[in-house]
Motif scaffolding. Structure first.
Motif, PDB file in Angstrom:
ATOM      1  N   LEU A  59       0.807  -1.214   0.000  1.00 40.76           N
ATOM      2  CA  LEU A  59       0.000   0.000   0.000  1.00 40.76           C
ATOM      3  C   LEU A  59       0.845   1.272   0.000  1.00 40.76           C
ATOM      4  CD1 LEU A  59      -2.705   1.433   0.114  1.00 40.76           C
ATOM      5  CD2 LEU A  59      -2.754   1.072   2.586  1.00 40.76           C
ATOM      6  N   THR A  60       1.958   1.291   0.719  1.00 37.16           N
ATOM      7  CA  THR A  60       2.765   2.512   0.738  1.00 37.16           C
ATOM      8  C   THR A  60       3.304   2.842  -0.653  1.00 37.16           C
ATOM      9  OG1 THR A  60       4.635   1.166   1.510  1.00 37.16           O
ATOM     10  CG2 THR A  60       3.439   2.447   3.165  1.00 37.16           C
ATOM     11  N   ASP A  61       3.736   1.840  -1.398  1.00 39.88           N
ATOM     12  CA  ASP A  61       4.223   2.086  -2.763  1.00 39.88           C
ATOM     13  C   ASP A  61       3.095   2.592  -3.655  1.00 39.88           C
ATOM     14  OD1 ASP A  61       6.833   1.324  -2.199  1.00 39.88           O
ATOM     15  OD2 ASP A  61       6.508  -0.766  -2.766  1.00 39.88           O
ATOM     16  N   VAL A  62       1.910   1.990  -3.508  1.00 41.10           N
ATOM     17  CA  VAL A  62       0.754   2.418  -4.295  1.00 41.10           C
ATOM     18  C   VAL A  62       0.401   3.862  -3.956  1.00 41.10           C
ATOM     19  CG1 VAL A  62      -1.692   1.999  -4.755  1.00 41.10           C
ATOM     20  CG2 VAL A  62      -0.135   0.062  -4.449  1.00 41.10           C
ATOM     21  N   MET A  63       0.390   4.183  -2.678  1.00 45.98           N
ATOM     22  CA  MET A  63       0.056   5.528  -2.230  1.00 45.98           C
ATOM     23  C   MET A  63       1.025   6.561  -2.787  1.00 45.98           C
ATOM     24  SD  MET A  63       0.042   7.154   1.603  1.00 45.98           S
ATOM     25  CE  MET A  63       1.781   7.571   1.488  1.00 45.98           C
ATOM     26  N   LEU A  64       2.311   6.235  -2.769  1.00 43.02           N
ATOM     27  CA  LEU A  64       3.308   7.203  -3.217  1.00 43.02           C
ATOM     28  C   LEU A  64       3.295   7.399  -4.731  1.00 43.02           C
ATOM     29  CD1 LEU A  64       6.249   6.285  -0.826  1.00 43.02           C
ATOM     30  CD2 LEU A  64       4.794   8.317  -0.754  1.00 43.02           C
ATOM     31  N   GLU A  65       2.766   6.422  -5.454  1.00 39.34           N
ATOM     32  CA  GLU A  65       2.602   6.602  -6.900  1.00 39.34           C
ATOM     33  C   GLU A  65       1.485   7.603  -7.187  1.00 39.34           C
ATOM     34  OE1 GLU A  65       1.930   2.845  -8.724  1.00 39.34           O
ATOM     35  OE2 GLU A  65       3.878   2.031  -8.131  1.00 39.34           O
ATOM     36  N   ASN A  66       0.389   7.483  -6.443  1.00 41.32           N
ATOM     37  CA  ASN A  66      -0.760   8.383  -6.617  1.00 41.32           C
ATOM     38  C   ASN A  66      -1.695   8.198  -5.432  1.00 41.32           C
ATOM     39  OD1 ASN A  66      -3.041   9.827  -7.363  1.00 41.32           O
ATOM     40  ND2 ASN A  66      -3.066   9.076  -9.462  1.00 41.32           N
ATOM     41  N   TRP A  67      -1.784   9.220  -4.582  1.00 50.16           N
ATOM     42  CA  TRP A  67      -2.599   9.077  -3.356  1.00 50.16           C
ATOM     43  C   TRP A  67      -4.004   9.649  -3.514  1.00 50.16           C
ATOM     44  CZ3 TRP A  67       2.325  11.681  -2.528  1.00 50.16           C
ATOM     45  CH2 TRP A  67       2.276  13.061  -2.691  1.00 50.16           C
ATOM     46  N   SER A  68      -4.488   9.781  -4.738  1.00 46.43           N
ATOM     47  CA  SER A  68      -5.791  10.398  -4.967  1.00 46.43           C
ATOM     48  C   SER A  68      -6.968   9.505  -4.589  1.00 46.43           C
ATOM     49  CB  SER A  68      -5.924  10.825  -6.433  1.00 46.43           C
ATOM     50  OG  SER A  68      -4.976  11.815  -6.744  1.00 46.43           O
ATOM     51  N   VAL A  98       8.746  20.331   1.606  1.00 48.61           N
ATOM     52  CA  VAL A  98       9.231  19.934   2.932  1.00 48.61           C
ATOM     53  C   VAL A  98       8.584  18.622   3.368  1.00 48.61           C
ATOM     54  CG1 VAL A  98       9.289  20.560   5.381  1.00 48.61           C
ATOM     55  CG2 VAL A  98       9.782  22.284   3.637  1.00 48.61           C
ATOM     56  N   ALA A  99       7.279  18.485   3.123  1.00 49.43           N
ATOM     57  CA  ALA A  99       6.589  17.238   3.468  1.00 49.43           C
ATOM     58  C   ALA A  99       7.168  16.063   2.690  1.00 49.43           C
ATOM     59  CB  ALA A  99       5.092  17.376   3.192  1.00 49.43           C
ATOM     60  N   LEU A 100       7.429  16.287   1.410  1.00 45.95           N
ATOM     61  CA  LEU A 100       7.999  15.224   0.579  1.00 45.95           C
ATOM     62  C   LEU A 100       9.411  14.866   1.036  1.00 45.95           C
ATOM     63  CD1 LEU A 100       6.721  16.543  -2.849  1.00 45.95           C
ATOM     64  CD2 LEU A 100       6.012  14.397  -1.764  1.00 45.95           C
ATOM     65  N   GLU A 101      10.172  15.862   1.446  1.00 42.29           N
ATOM     66  CA  GLU A 101      11.509  15.616   1.968  1.00 42.29           C
ATOM     67  C   GLU A 101      11.436  14.753   3.230  1.00 42.29           C
ATOM     68  OE1 GLU A 101      15.217  18.601   2.197  1.00 42.29           O
ATOM     69  OE2 GLU A 101      13.695  18.983   3.719  1.00 42.29           O
ATOM     70  N   THR A 102      10.454  15.041   4.077  1.00 40.87           N
ATOM     71  CA  THR A 102      10.241  14.224   5.278  1.00 40.87           C
ATOM     72  C   THR A 102       9.858  12.803   4.904  1.00 40.87           C
ATOM     73  OG1 THR A 102       9.511  16.195   6.481  1.00 40.87           O
ATOM     74  CG2 THR A 102       8.969  14.060   7.453  1.00 40.87           C
ATOM     75  N   LEU A 103       8.981  12.680   3.912  1.00 47.55           N
ATOM     76  CA  LEU A 103       8.592  11.353   3.434  1.00 47.55           C
ATOM     77  C   LEU A 103       9.788  10.564   2.919  1.00 47.55           C
ATOM     78  CD1 LEU A 103       5.265  11.556   1.379  1.00 47.55           C
ATOM     79  CD2 LEU A 103       5.704  10.212   3.426  1.00 47.55           C
ATOM     80  N   GLU A 104      10.684  11.256   2.227  1.00 45.59           N
ATOM     81  CA  GLU A 104      11.858  10.597   1.674  1.00 45.59           C
ATOM     82  C   GLU A 104      12.677   9.934   2.773  1.00 45.59           C
ATOM     83  OE1 GLU A 104      15.410  11.634  -1.566  1.00 45.59           O
ATOM     84  OE2 GLU A 104      14.053  13.194  -0.839  1.00 45.59           O
ATOM     85  N   ALA A 159       9.888   3.848  -3.945  1.00 46.31           N
ATOM     86  CA  ALA A 159       9.243   4.912  -3.186  1.00 46.31           C
ATOM     87  C   ALA A 159       9.997   6.227  -3.354  1.00 46.31           C
ATOM     88  CB  ALA A 159       9.168   4.533  -1.715  1.00 46.31           C
ATOM     89  N   ILE A 160      11.320   6.172  -3.283  1.00 50.73           N
ATOM     90  CA  ILE A 160      12.139   7.381  -3.447  1.00 50.73           C
ATOM     91  C   ILE A 160      11.911   7.998  -4.820  1.00 50.73           C
ATOM     92  CG2 ILE A 160      14.503   8.249  -3.625  1.00 50.73           C
ATOM     93  CD1 ILE A 160      13.667   7.718  -0.776  1.00 50.73           C
ATOM     94  N   ALA A 161      11.815   7.163  -5.847  1.00 52.90           N
ATOM     95  CA  ALA A 161      11.598   7.669  -7.204  1.00 52.90           C
ATOM     96  C   ALA A 161      10.265   8.414  -7.300  1.00 52.90           C
ATOM     97  CB  ALA A 161      11.635   6.518  -8.205  1.00 52.90           C
ATOM     98  N   SER A 162       9.214   7.866  -6.687  1.00 49.94           N
ATOM     99  CA  SER A 162       7.906   8.527  -6.705  1.00 49.94           C
ATOM    100  C   SER A 162       7.965   9.862  -5.977  1.00 49.94           C
ATOM    101  CB  SER A 162       6.857   7.622  -6.044  1.00 49.94           C
ATOM    102  OG  SER A 162       6.672   6.427  -6.767  1.00 49.94           O
ATOM    103  N   ILE A 163       8.610   9.875  -4.823  1.00 46.14           N
ATOM    104  CA  ILE A 163       8.700  11.105  -4.027  1.00 46.14           C
ATOM    105  C   ILE A 163       9.470  12.179  -4.783  1.00 46.14           C
ATOM    106  CG2 ILE A 163       9.690  12.104  -1.924  1.00 46.14           C
ATOM    107  CD1 ILE A 163       9.112   9.321  -0.600  1.00 46.14           C
ATOM    108  N   ARG A 164      10.563  11.805  -5.427  1.00 50.78           N
ATOM    109  CA  ARG A 164      11.363  12.786  -6.158  1.00 50.78           C
ATOM    110  C   ARG A 164      10.626  13.335  -7.384  1.00 50.78           C
ATOM    111  NH1 ARG A 164      17.480  10.213  -5.339  1.00 50.78           N
ATOM    112  NH2 ARG A 164      17.569  10.771  -3.112  1.00 50.78           N
ATOM    113  N   SER A 165       9.775  12.528  -7.954  1.00 46.26           N
ATOM    114  CA  SER A 165       8.945  13.016  -9.057  1.00 46.26           C
ATOM    115  C   SER A 165       7.984  14.096  -8.561  1.00 46.26           C
ATOM    116  CB  SER A 165       8.162  11.851  -9.671  1.00 46.26           C
ATOM    117  OG  SER A 165       7.268  12.320 -10.656  1.00 46.26           O
TER     118      SER A 165
END
Length: 321
Positions: free
Chosen positions: A158-167, A246-252, A261-267
């Motif tokens: 689920l975390t990978d799915v969420m980070l791809e698109n959390w809509s 900043v939130a994305l940096e925290t997520l990273e 997951a890192i690739a999704s966050i950096r996108s």
């Protein structure tokens, strides 16, 4: 006391919004709940919203008043005041409305499957076309169907799915158990940005079990909530994008050993940079000064913003030729 506590952060500028949300709460087929409304120094007085309610409904509401802390801070105040014998907490934004069986579906599913984190599907008008339902996730090979009616699934990744698109996730469709609402809080400093995504992620990572239900839990408000009123030309837009970064940096930092997951966050970080820079380009076009102070703070934290600015400038020059 009630098995379930409903937390509603309140900050509105129009009459009737909170009453509409509360009407959907009191219309629930599951009635073993208590309501905490956190008045986050709302411009429209909460007393005028509650005054028309029936005495029985008003008795089930506790109002907590505080200086303005933003949506995350208001929700944290609610979480800090949940009664000791509450089993689950349900979150509802004051401009959203619940479907009649939302709490019933959540409580039944959480108890049946021994879960402590639950999400239902969200629906909305044309302005929120990007939302998609839990049923859409069944197309992934990892989805496990737990129940047919209403459809309940579980995703081990689920975390990978969420980070791809959390809509497919929304706070007004989220119900959590004691192990989560006692320990996890919103980052209140990230106003108007991705504090909800951080909260989702921290709950998912800490939960014993997360389940997702396709039944519609809530209908999202049409931008009435002041928390979501920032448009691309607003002076607050750059701050919103910075807070998102900043939130994305925290997520990273949560996923240092997970490349996908890192690739999704950096996108998403790249998108935040470009959105920020386009907003400043529009300011220049309107003969307004860029927001240099905040841009400097961003560059100190994220030197790649300069690279993005250079890339954007080169691209614009190429097109102009």
């Amino acid at each position: 006391m009630a098995k379930l506590t409903v937390i509603i952060p309140y900050y509105q500028k129009e009459a009737g919004i909170l009453r509409r949300a509360l009407a959907s709460v009191f219309a629930q087929s599951f009635q073993d709940f208590h309501v905490l409304v956190v008045d986050d120094e709302s411009p429209y007085p909460i007393d005028e919203e509650l005054e028309p309610l029936a005495a029985g409904e008003r008795a089930r509401i506790t109002v907590i008043r505080q200086s303005n802390l933003g949506p995350g801070g208001a929700r944290n105040t609610g979480l800090d005041h949940v009664p000791e014998d509450t089993e689950f907490v349900a979150l509802l934004d004051s401009d959203d409305v619940w479907s009649v069986d939302h709490l019933k579906n959540a409580y039944d599913s959480l108890c049946r499957f021994g879960a402590d984190c639950y999400f239902a599907s969200i629906t909305g008008g044309d302005a929120f076309y990007y939302h998609f339902s839990v049923a859409s996730l069944e197309g992934r090979g990892t989805a496990v169907r737990l129940q047919d009616e209403p459809l309940v699934v579980e995703l081990p990744d689920l975390t990978d799915v969420m980070l791809e698109n959390w809509s497919f996730l929304h706070l007004s469709c989220m119900v959590i158990g004691r192990s989560l609402f006692e320990t996890i809080r919103f980052d209140a400093a990230l106003r108007l940005a991705a504090e909800d995504v951080l909260f989702f992620c921290d709950c998912i990572l800490s939960a014993r079990r997360v389940i997702l239900c396709d039944a519609v839990g809530a209908e999202r408000g049409e931008g009435i909530n002041i928390f979501h009123s920032i448009d691309n030309d607003s002076p607050e837009f750059l701050q919103q994008q910075f807070n998102t970064y900043v939130a994305l940096e925290t997520l990273e930092g949560r996923f240092t050993r997970r490349p996908q997951a890192i690739a999704s966050i950096r996108s998403y970080q790249h998108t935040a940079r470009r959105q920020a820079l386009w907003s400043q380009a529009r300011r220049l076009k309107q003969r307004k000064s860029p927001q240099f102070q905040l841009l400097a703070r961003w560059v100190l934290r994220d030197p790649r913003l300069l690279q993005s600015a250079l890339s954007l400038a080169v691209s614009k020059l190429s097109r102009s030729r």
